[in-house]
Design a protein around this motif. Structure first.
Motif, mmCIF file in Angstrom:
data_model
loop_
_atom_site.group_PDB
_atom_site.id
_atom_site.type_symbol
_atom_site.label_atom_id
_atom_site.label_comp_id
_atom_site.label_asym_id
_atom_site.label_seq_id
_atom_site.Cartn_x
_atom_site.Cartn_y
_atom_site.Cartn_z
ATOM 1 N N LEU A 1 -13.297 -58.961 -44.924
ATOM 2 C CA LEU A 1 -12.288 -58.399 -44.037
ATOM 3 C C LEU A 1 -12.727 -57.011 -43.606
ATOM 4 O O LEU A 1 -13.250 -56.244 -44.418
ATOM 5 N N VAL A 2 -12.509 -56.699 -42.347
ATOM 6 C CA VAL A 2 -12.677 -55.336 -41.852
ATOM 7 C C VAL A 2 -11.268 -54.821 -41.568
ATOM 8 O O VAL A 2 -10.585 -55.308 -40.670
ATOM 9 N N ALA A 3 -10.824 -53.870 -42.368
ATOM 10 C CA ALA A 3 -9.512 -53.235 -42.189
ATOM 11 C C ALA A 3 -9.781 -51.824 -41.688
ATOM 12 O O ALA A 3 -10.684 -51.148 -42.183
ATOM 13 N N TYR A 4 -9.006 -51.381 -40.710
ATOM 14 C CA TYR A 4 -9.286 -50.069 -40.149
ATOM 15 C C TYR A 4 -8.026 -49.379 -39.651
ATOM 16 O O TYR A 4 -7.047 -50.019 -39.290
ATOM 17 N N LEU B 1 -18.270 -54.138 -36.063
ATOM 18 C CA LEU B 1 -18.643 -54.481 -37.434
ATOM 19 C C LEU B 1 -18.109 -55.862 -37.806
ATOM 20 O O LEU B 1 -18.831 -56.666 -38.408
ATOM 21 N N ALA B 2 -16.871 -56.153 -37.449
ATOM 22 C CA ALA B 2 -16.292 -57.469 -37.768
ATOM 23 C C ALA B 2 -17.088 -58.586 -37.108
ATOM 24 O O ALA B 2 -17.341 -59.622 -37.734
ATOM 25 N N ASP C 1 -12.992 -61.168 -40.733
ATOM 26 C CA ASP C 1 -11.675 -61.058 -40.128
ATOM 27 C C ASP C 1 -11.373 -59.577 -39.902
ATOM 28 O O ASP C 1 -11.983 -58.705 -40.528
ATOM 29 N N LEU C 2 -10.409 -59.312 -39.029
ATOM 30 C CA LEU C 2 -10.082 -57.940 -38.644
ATOM 31 C C LEU C 2 -8.607 -57.674 -38.897
ATOM 32 O O LEU C 2 -7.756 -58.515 -38.613
#
Length: 159
Positions: A6-9, A23-24, A30-31
């Motif tokens: 997961l890409v969390a931002y 990046l995702a 997943d984002l």
């Protein structure tokens, strides 16, 4: 890297959002956008003003801005890339809110950031107190400017 990613931002101005999306895509991840309950205005982000919302929050590292939602489903992820802009040499305090809201037990958290002029500073040290004791916190890299898909894939594979 094994397992789901997961890409969390958190992105106040859109710069970190662009890096997170790239990046995702490169990581086939997943984002998830970390959104504040109250959006930041340009006045809130005025680092020249000691009374701006961001200045007040960063001068009180115990500040925990509320999240807009609490619906991130982290259960199926082994690795979480966590992105944010660098404010005053650190992650914004909303990142602590996010880390404390969810259970990151056993997960690898790889930090990435965008910055107009400073590096990670003491970010990992400050965030360590907000993660589960058995989570692995990794200081990743600054994703300033345009990152090619090949560069990002190479970085992801190196982890």
């Amino acid at each position: 890297m094994t397992g789901k990613t997961l890409v969390a931002y958190f992105s106040a101005s859109g710069v970190t959002a662009k890096a997170a999306k790239a990046l995702a895509a490169a990581a086939d991840a997943d984002l998830y956008e970390i959104r504040p309950a109250v959006s930041y205005t340009d006045a809130d982000l005025d680092w020249h003003s000691s009374r701006s919302r961001s200045s007040v929050e960063m001068n009180d590292l115990s500040s925990r801005p509320a999240l807009a939602d609490a619906d991130a489903n982290l259960a199926g992820y082994d690795t979480v890339f966590l992105g944010f802009p660098i404010w005053w040499g650190l992650a914004p305090t909303i990142i602590c809110t996010f880390l404390e809201q969810y259970d990151f037990s056993g997960k690898k958290i790889v930090l990435f950031a965008t910055s107009g002029g400073s590096g990670f500073g003491r970010t990992a040290e400050v965030l360590k107190g907000s993660v589960a004791p058995d989570a692995i916190l990794v200081t990743g890299k600054l994703l300033n400017g345009r990152q090619s898909a090949a560069q990002l894939k190479k970085w992801v594979k190196s982890l």
